[in-house]
Design a protein around this motif. Structure first.
Motif, PDB file in Angstrom:
ATOM      1  N   VAL A  21       0.841  -1.199   0.000  1.00  0.00           N
ATOM      2  CA  VAL A  21       0.000   0.000   0.000  1.00  0.00           C
ATOM      3  C   VAL A  21       0.879   1.253   0.000  1.00  0.00           C
ATOM      4  CG1 VAL A  21      -1.640   1.339   1.387  1.00  0.00           C
ATOM      5  CG2 VAL A  21      -1.994  -1.108   1.053  1.00  0.00           C
ATOM      6  N   ALA A  22       1.941   1.242   0.790  1.00  0.00           N
ATOM      7  CA  ALA A  22       2.851   2.394   0.831  1.00  0.00           C
ATOM      8  C   ALA A  22       3.521   2.606  -0.527  1.00  0.00           C
ATOM      9  CB  ALA A  22       3.900   2.206   1.922  1.00  0.00           C
ATOM     10  N   GLN A  23       3.851   1.526  -1.234  1.00  0.00           N
ATOM     11  CA  GLN A  23       4.450   1.649  -2.565  1.00  0.00           C
ATOM     12  C   GLN A  23       3.464   2.298  -3.530  1.00  0.00           C
ATOM     13  OE1 GLN A  23       7.587   1.065  -3.698  1.00  0.00           O
ATOM     14  NE2 GLN A  23       6.930   1.839  -5.678  1.00  0.00           N
ATOM     15  N   ILE A  24       2.207   1.897  -3.466  1.00  0.00           N
ATOM     16  CA  ILE A  24       1.186   2.505  -4.320  1.00  0.00           C
ATOM     17  C   ILE A  24       1.026   3.980  -3.991  1.00  0.00           C
ATOM     18  CG2 ILE A  24      -1.295   2.504  -4.843  1.00  0.00           C
ATOM     19  CD1 ILE A  24      -1.153  -0.582  -4.479  1.00  0.00           C
ATOM     20  N   ALA A  56       3.465   8.765   5.264  1.00  0.00           N
ATOM     21  CA  ALA A  56       4.158   9.492   6.333  1.00  0.00           C
ATOM     22  C   ALA A  56       5.639   9.129   6.344  1.00  0.00           C
ATOM     23  CB  ALA A  56       3.534   9.149   7.680  1.00  0.00           C
ATOM     24  N   GLY A  57       6.487  10.123   6.501  1.00  0.00           N
ATOM     25  CA  GLY A  57       7.925   9.909   6.572  1.00  0.00           C
ATOM     26  C   GLY A  57       8.623   9.818   5.229  1.00  0.00           C
ATOM     27  N   ALA A  58       7.887  10.027   4.151  1.00  0.00           N
ATOM     28  CA  ALA A  58       8.489   9.931   2.816  1.00  0.00           C
ATOM     29  C   ALA A  58       9.311  11.177   2.503  1.00  0.00           C
ATOM     30  CB  ALA A  58       7.407   9.751   1.766  1.00  0.00           C
ATOM     31  N   GLU A  59      10.348  10.967   1.715  1.00  0.00           N
ATOM     32  CA  GLU A  59      11.178  12.067   1.230  1.00  0.00           C
ATOM     33  C   GLU A  59      10.784  12.353  -0.209  1.00  0.00           C
ATOM     34  OE1 GLU A  59      15.076  10.456   1.638  1.00  0.00           O
ATOM     35  OE2 GLU A  59      14.951  10.369   3.825  1.00  0.00           O
ATOM     36  N   VAL A  60      10.569  13.630  -0.530  1.00  0.00           N
ATOM     37  CA  VAL A  60      10.145  14.023  -1.871  1.00  0.00           C
ATOM     38  C   VAL A  60      11.192  14.948  -2.463  1.00  0.00           C
ATOM     39  CG1 VAL A  60       8.359  15.171  -3.216  1.00  0.00           C
ATOM     40  CG2 VAL A  60       7.723  13.835  -1.217  1.00  0.00           C
ATOM     41  N   SER A  61      11.583  14.690  -3.713  1.00  0.00           N
ATOM     42  CA  SER A  61      12.512  15.576  -4.402  1.00  0.00           C
ATOM     43  C   SER A  61      11.999  15.856  -5.806  1.00  0.00           C
ATOM     44  CB  SER A  61      13.918  14.967  -4.455  1.00  0.00           C
ATOM     45  OG  SER A  61      13.905  13.780  -5.214  1.00  0.00           O
ATOM     46  N   VAL A  62      12.286  17.061  -6.275  1.00  0.00           N
ATOM     47  CA  VAL A  62      11.866  17.481  -7.613  1.00  0.00           C
ATOM     48  C   VAL A  62      13.107  17.958  -8.355  1.00  0.00           C
ATOM     49  CG1 VAL A  62      10.429  19.079  -8.941  1.00  0.00           C
ATOM     50  CG2 VAL A  62       9.617  18.203  -6.747  1.00  0.00           C
ATOM     51  N   VAL A  69      10.422  17.378 -16.094  1.00  0.00           N
ATOM     52  CA  VAL A  69      10.411  17.513 -14.640  1.00  0.00           C
ATOM     53  C   VAL A  69      10.228  16.122 -14.050  1.00  0.00           C
ATOM     54  CG1 VAL A  69       9.261  18.562 -12.667  1.00  0.00           C
ATOM     55  CG2 VAL A  69       9.386  19.799 -14.833  1.00  0.00           C
ATOM     56  N   THR A  70      11.063  15.776 -13.071  1.00  0.00           N
ATOM     57  CA  THR A  70      10.999  14.462 -12.438  1.00  0.00           C
ATOM     58  C   THR A  70      10.730  14.632 -10.948  1.00  0.00           C
ATOM     59  OG1 THR A  70      12.579  13.597 -14.042  1.00  0.00           O
ATOM     60  CG2 THR A  70      12.234  12.303 -12.044  1.00  0.00           C
ATOM     61  N   VAL A  71       9.783  13.875 -10.433  1.00  0.00           N
ATOM     62  CA  VAL A  71       9.469  13.871  -9.004  1.00  0.00           C
ATOM     63  C   VAL A  71       9.778  12.484  -8.473  1.00  0.00           C
ATOM     64  CG1 VAL A  71       7.669  14.155  -7.264  1.00  0.00           C
ATOM     65  CG2 VAL A  71       7.655  15.586  -9.317  1.00  0.00           C
ATOM     66  N   ARG A  72      10.523  12.427  -7.383  1.00  0.00           N
ATOM     67  CA  ARG A  72      10.911  11.147  -6.782  1.00  0.00           C
ATOM     68  C   ARG A  72      10.423  11.116  -5.335  1.00  0.00           C
ATOM     69  NH1 ARG A  72      16.040   7.777  -7.640  1.00  0.00           N
ATOM     70  NH2 ARG A  72      16.056   6.462  -5.789  1.00  0.00           N
ATOM     71  N   VAL A  73       9.760  10.035  -4.961  1.00  0.00           N
ATOM     72  CA  VAL A  73       9.256   9.843  -3.600  1.00  0.00           C
ATOM     73  C   VAL A  73       9.903   8.585  -3.044  1.00  0.00           C
ATOM     74  CG1 VAL A  73       7.205   9.480  -2.187  1.00  0.00           C
ATOM     75  CG2 VAL A  73       7.061  10.941  -4.221  1.00  0.00           C
ATOM     76  N   THR A  74      10.499   8.713  -1.859  1.00  0.00           N
ATOM     77  CA  THR A  74      11.209   7.593  -1.241  1.00  0.00           C
ATOM     78  C   THR A  74      10.795   7.455   0.217  1.00  0.00           C
ATOM     79  OG1 THR A  74      13.116   7.999  -2.668  1.00  0.00           O
ATOM     80  CG2 THR A  74      13.494   6.654  -0.720  1.00  0.00           C
ATOM     81  N   VAL A  75      10.498   6.225   0.629  1.00  0.00           N
ATOM     82  CA  VAL A  75      10.279   5.916   2.042  1.00  0.00           C
ATOM     83  C   VAL A  75      11.518   5.163   2.502  1.00  0.00           C
ATOM     84  CG1 VAL A  75       8.857   4.697   3.719  1.00  0.00           C
ATOM     85  CG2 VAL A  75       7.781   5.816   1.757  1.00  0.00           C
ATOM     86  N   LEU A  84      11.325   1.923  -0.312  1.00  0.00           N
ATOM     87  CA  LEU A  84      10.277   2.082  -1.312  1.00  0.00           C
ATOM     88  C   LEU A  84      10.534   3.365  -2.089  1.00  0.00           C
ATOM     89  CD1 LEU A  84       7.213   1.228   0.948  1.00  0.00           C
ATOM     90  CD2 LEU A  84       8.516  -0.314  -0.509  1.00  0.00           C
ATOM     91  N   THR A  85      10.535   3.281  -3.398  1.00  0.00           N
ATOM     92  CA  THR A  85      10.813   4.440  -4.243  1.00  0.00           C
ATOM     93  C   THR A  85       9.904   4.438  -5.454  1.00  0.00           C
ATOM     94  OG1 THR A  85      13.140   4.399  -3.593  1.00  0.00           O
ATOM     95  CG2 THR A  85      12.605   5.649  -5.553  1.00  0.00           C
TER      96      THR A  85
END
Length: 103
Positions: A21-24, A56-62, A69-75, A84-85
């Motif tokens: 679920v967190a990956q989704i 919650a606790g995910a890191e977001v970078s743009v 434009v690339t958006v990356r989300v990592t737990v 999880l990325t």
């Protein structure tokens, strides 16, 4: 002896479902951020949109490389057994030549 093993297996299955679920959520957050960035929204707004959709606790970078434009989300790993990325990219609308109407 069988009951503790069943409880352990059930716990691992629940943990695995939670990681899925967190990956989704990571994928959804990256896509939402990429759509916002493609609409040429302010960088702070892009981060806000992605963070609101991320777990919650995910890191977001743009990042931006030319027109993309690339958006990356990592737990990070301590929360789940793996990191999880998710990453999504979009073409920025401000770079698309616009005739503004039908031919």
């Amino acid at each position: 002896m069988t009951l503790p093993v069943l409880v352990l297996v059930a716990g691992l299955l629940v943990w695995g479902v939670m990681a899925g679920v967190a990956q989704i959520e990571c994928v959804d957050a990256a896509r939402a951020g990429a759509r916002a960035a493609a609409r040429s929204e302010k960088p702070a707004d892009v981060l806000r949109v992605a963070r609101e959709a991320a777990p919650a606790g995910a890191e977001v970078s743009v990042s931006r490389a030319g027109d993309v434009v690339t958006v990356r989300v990592t737990v990070p790993r301590p929360r789940y057994p793996v990191t999880l990325t998710a990453r999504a990219a979009a073409l920025a609308e401000d770079t698309v030549g616009g005739g503004g109407g039908a031919p």
